[in-house]
Motif scaffolding. Sequence first.
Motif, PDB file in Angstrom:
ATOM      1  N   GLY A  29     -73.731  18.054   8.246  1.00 20.45           N
ATOM      2  CA  GLY A  29     -73.875  16.902   7.032  1.00 20.45           C
ATOM      3  C   GLY A  29     -73.410  17.481   5.694  1.00 20.45           C
ATOM      4  O   GLY A  29     -73.644  16.765   4.657  1.00 20.45           O
ATOM      5  N   TRP A  30     -73.098  18.670   5.723  1.00 18.94           N
ATOM      6  CA  TRP A  30     -72.733  19.354   4.249  1.00 18.94           C
ATOM      7  C   TRP A  30     -71.484  19.961   4.328  1.00 18.94           C
ATOM      8  O   TRP A  30     -70.934  20.454   5.395  1.00 18.94           O
ATOM      9  CB  TRP A  30     -73.667  20.550   3.869  1.00 18.94           C
ATOM     10  CG  TRP A  30     -75.235  19.984   3.514  1.00 18.94           C
ATOM     11  CD1 TRP A  30     -76.000  19.784   4.347  1.00 18.94           C
ATOM     12  CD2 TRP A  30     -75.438  19.594   2.397  1.00 18.94           C
ATOM     13  NE1 TRP A  30     -77.210  19.339   3.582  1.00 18.94           N
ATOM     14  CE2 TRP A  30     -76.832  19.050   2.652  1.00 18.94           C
ATOM     15  CE3 TRP A  30     -74.779  19.582   0.956  1.00 18.94           C
ATOM     16  CZ2 TRP A  30     -77.464  18.866   1.386  1.00 18.94           C
ATOM     17  CZ3 TRP A  30     -75.615  18.888   0.047  1.00 18.94           C
ATOM     18  CH2 TRP A  30     -76.795  18.583   0.205  1.00 18.94           C
ATOM     19  N   TRP A  43     -64.891  32.504  -9.057  1.00 22.00           N
ATOM     20  CA  TRP A  43     -64.972  31.399  -8.192  1.00 22.00           C
ATOM     21  C   TRP A  43     -66.273  30.791  -8.154  1.00 22.00           C
ATOM     22  O   TRP A  43     -67.307  31.428  -8.598  1.00 22.00           O
ATOM     23  CB  TRP A  43     -64.659  31.983  -6.977  1.00 22.00           C
ATOM     24  CG  TRP A  43     -63.168  32.863  -6.883  1.00 22.00           C
ATOM     25  CD1 TRP A  43     -63.081  34.115  -7.195  1.00 22.00           C
ATOM     26  CD2 TRP A  43     -62.154  32.019  -6.379  1.00 22.00           C
ATOM     27  NE1 TRP A  43     -61.400  34.054  -7.125  1.00 22.00           N
ATOM     28  CE2 TRP A  43     -61.081  33.005  -6.575  1.00 22.00           C
ATOM     29  CE3 TRP A  43     -61.959  30.837  -5.956  1.00 22.00           C
ATOM     30  CZ2 TRP A  43     -59.909  32.757  -5.900  1.00 22.00           C
ATOM     31  CZ3 TRP A  43     -60.612  30.452  -5.552  1.00 22.00           C
ATOM     32  CH2 TRP A  43     -59.374  31.384  -5.941  1.00 22.00           C
ATOM     33  N   ALA A  44     -66.328  29.580  -7.958  1.00 24.19           N
ATOM     34  CA  ALA A  44     -67.465  28.865  -7.721  1.00 24.19           C
ATOM     35  C   ALA A  44     -67.578  28.053  -6.287  1.00 24.19           C
ATOM     36  O   ALA A  44     -66.509  28.301  -5.720  1.00 24.19           O
ATOM     37  CB  ALA A  44     -67.764  27.879  -8.612  1.00 24.19           C
ATOM     38  N   VAL A  45     -68.630  27.840  -5.928  1.00 27.41           N
ATOM     39  CA  VAL A  45     -68.701  27.102  -4.567  1.00 27.41           C
ATOM     40  C   VAL A  45     -69.614  26.046  -4.727  1.00 27.41           C
ATOM     41  O   VAL A  45     -70.416  25.586  -5.448  1.00 27.41           O
ATOM     42  CB  VAL A  45     -69.682  28.072  -3.332  1.00 27.41           C
ATOM     43  CG1 VAL A  45     -71.130  28.115  -3.946  1.00 27.41           C
ATOM     44  CG2 VAL A  45     -69.595  27.228  -2.042  1.00 27.41           C
ATOM     45  N   ALA A  46     -68.913  24.567  -4.225  1.00 26.62           N
ATOM     46  CA  ALA A  46     -69.436  23.229  -4.532  1.00 26.62           C
ATOM     47  C   ALA A  46     -70.102  22.786  -3.232  1.00 26.62           C
ATOM     48  O   ALA A  46     -69.300  23.164  -1.995  1.00 26.62           O
ATOM     49  CB  ALA A  46     -68.415  22.538  -4.985  1.00 26.62           C
ATOM     50  N   MET A  47     -71.342  22.368  -3.147  1.00 21.85           N
ATOM     51  CA  MET A  47     -71.929  22.023  -1.869  1.00 21.85           C
ATOM     52  C   MET A  47     -72.057  20.359  -1.973  1.00 21.85           C
ATOM     53  O   MET A  47     -72.621  19.817  -2.943  1.00 21.85           O
ATOM     54  CB  MET A  47     -73.385  22.508  -1.881  1.00 21.85           C
ATOM     55  CG  MET A  47     -73.069  23.880  -1.365  1.00 21.85           C
ATOM     56  SD  MET A  47     -72.705  24.279   0.236  1.00 21.85           S
ATOM     57  CE  MET A  47     -73.725  23.305   1.139  1.00 21.85           C
ATOM     58  N   THR A  48     -71.466  19.688  -0.930  1.00 17.19           N
ATOM     59  CA  THR A  48     -71.464  18.297  -1.182  1.00 17.19           C
ATOM     60  C   THR A  48     -71.932  17.891   0.436  1.00 17.19           C
ATOM     61  O   THR A  48     -71.597  18.105   1.314  1.00 17.19           O
ATOM     62  CB  THR A  48     -70.036  17.657  -1.022  1.00 17.19           C
ATOM     63  OG1 THR A  48     -69.373  18.385  -2.375  1.00 17.19           O
ATOM     64  CG2 THR A  48     -69.814  15.910  -1.281  1.00 17.19           C
ATOM     65  N   ARG A  49     -72.762  16.962  -0.066  1.00 17.69           N
ATOM     66  CA  ARG A  49     -73.426  16.112   1.386  1.00 17.69           C
ATOM     67  C   ARG A  49     -72.391  15.154   1.607  1.00 17.69           C
ATOM     68  O   ARG A  49     -71.830  14.440   0.988  1.00 17.69           O
ATOM     69  CB  ARG A  49     -74.795  15.674   0.962  1.00 17.69           C
ATOM     70  CG  ARG A  49     -75.406  14.905   1.946  1.00 17.69           C
ATOM     71  CD  ARG A  49     -76.969  14.869   1.630  1.00 17.69           C
ATOM     72  NE  ARG A  49     -77.466  14.045   0.759  1.00 17.69           N
ATOM     73  CZ  ARG A  49     -78.501  13.682   0.352  1.00 17.69           C
ATOM     74  NH1 ARG A  49     -79.571  13.968   1.233  1.00 17.69           N
ATOM     75  NH2 ARG A  49     -78.572  12.897  -0.887  1.00 17.69           N
ATOM     76  N   LEU A  57     -74.496  20.609  -5.739  1.00 15.09           N
ATOM     77  CA  LEU A  57     -74.798  21.965  -6.576  1.00 15.09           C
ATOM     78  C   LEU A  57     -73.228  22.530  -6.445  1.00 15.09           C
ATOM     79  O   LEU A  57     -72.715  22.321  -5.864  1.00 15.09           O
ATOM     80  CB  LEU A  57     -75.462  22.684  -5.437  1.00 15.09           C
ATOM     81  CG  LEU A  57     -75.644  24.169  -5.761  1.00 15.09           C
ATOM     82  CD1 LEU A  57     -76.666  24.282  -6.757  1.00 15.09           C
ATOM     83  CD2 LEU A  57     -76.280  24.871  -4.287  1.00 15.09           C
ATOM     84  N   VAL A  58     -73.283  22.996  -7.711  1.00 17.21           N
ATOM     85  CA  VAL A  58     -72.135  23.951  -7.869  1.00 17.21           C
ATOM     86  C   VAL A  58     -72.574  25.332  -8.586  1.00 17.21           C
ATOM     87  O   VAL A  58     -73.534  25.147  -9.548  1.00 17.21           O
ATOM     88  CB  VAL A  58     -71.014  23.240  -8.825  1.00 17.21           C
ATOM     89  CG1 VAL A  58     -69.981  24.164  -9.241  1.00 17.21           C
ATOM     90  CG2 VAL A  58     -70.506  21.946  -8.401  1.00 17.21           C
ATOM     91  N   GLY A  59     -72.332  26.315  -8.007  1.00 21.39           N
ATOM     92  CA  GLY A  59     -72.588  27.516  -8.536  1.00 21.39           C
ATOM     93  C   GLY A  59     -71.743  28.665  -8.301  1.00 21.39           C
ATOM     94  O   GLY A  59     -70.625  28.673  -7.791  1.00 21.39           O
ATOM     95  N   PRO A  60     -71.956  29.913  -8.967  1.00 19.61           N
ATOM     96  CA  PRO A  60     -71.051  31.112  -8.912  1.00 19.61           C
ATOM     97  C   PRO A  60     -70.822  31.535  -7.590  1.00 19.61           C
ATOM     98  O   PRO A  60     -71.792  31.406  -6.729  1.00 19.61           O
ATOM     99  CB  PRO A  60     -71.586  31.945  -9.864  1.00 19.61           C
ATOM    100  CG  PRO A  60     -72.796  31.484  -9.928  1.00 19.61           C
ATOM    101  CD  PRO A  60     -73.168  30.256  -9.554  1.00 19.61           C
ATOM    102  N   TRP A  61     -69.778  32.271  -7.212  1.00 22.84           N
ATOM    103  CA  TRP A  61     -69.391  32.562  -5.795  1.00 22.84           C
ATOM    104  C   TRP A  61     -68.915  33.977  -6.169  1.00 22.84           C
ATOM    105  O   TRP A  61     -68.140  34.320  -6.939  1.00 22.84           O
ATOM    106  CB  TRP A  61     -68.567  31.884  -5.099  1.00 22.84           C
ATOM    107  CG  TRP A  61     -68.400  32.168  -3.748  1.00 22.84           C
ATOM    108  CD1 TRP A  61     -67.147  32.933  -2.984  1.00 22.84           C
ATOM    109  CD2 TRP A  61     -69.402  32.240  -2.516  1.00 22.84           C
ATOM    110  NE1 TRP A  61     -67.545  33.110  -1.761  1.00 22.84           N
ATOM    111  CE2 TRP A  61     -68.700  32.655  -1.481  1.00 22.84           C
ATOM    112  CE3 TRP A  61     -70.555  31.680  -2.731  1.00 22.84           C
ATOM    113  CZ2 TRP A  61     -69.498  32.889  -0.421  1.00 22.84           C
ATOM    114  CZ3 TRP A  61     -71.434  31.789  -1.596  1.00 22.84           C
ATOM    115  CH2 TRP A  61     -70.766  32.287  -0.288  1.00 22.84           C
TER     116      TRP A  61
END
Length: 170
Positions: A29-30, A43-49, A57-61
């Motif tokens: 589901g993510w 870089w960043a990582v975006a978590m989308t449901r 959530l968007v945070g540094p990667w």
Amino acid sequence: MPLTDTAADDVLDSEATRIQKARLWSDDGWTARVIKNEDDDGWAVAMTRDGESEPALVGPWTMGRDKKNPKPLDAPAFSTLVKTASEVIRRHEQQRHAMLHKNVYVTADARTTKVTLDIIPDEDDPYALLSAIDDTGEQLAQVRVAPNFKLNATSAAAWIESGFLRPERS
């Protein structure tokens, strides 16, 4: 074996609902997507449901070993990201619930009454329900009030003392 961003190393399950790429993982589901950070060279990582248009959530990667490209996503990182994003959503829901549902307890005549205010944030006609509940759980009264009604011990006691008459607009 670390995953790379090439098609040969992509891992897809038979239903194509689970994607495991170096910069894109989707499961349970993510979806995690590693993206270029617009603010700097990182870089960043975006978590989308699933079903949502905006990331929870968007945070540094982390940078990879070459210090140019992002570190590839992997199962432990994805699991941690899912837990973190789920916690962000849970906290947001708790905060929203706290903003829309308030209660106070008033003791008068050796009787404790719980007074609740439940705000209904309707786009066209927002309102709130003011309710009184006795110590056995029985609802004594309920009236519709303005969504900006200020519930506190004083306003609750005044409402009880009035015989549960609808409070004046504030």
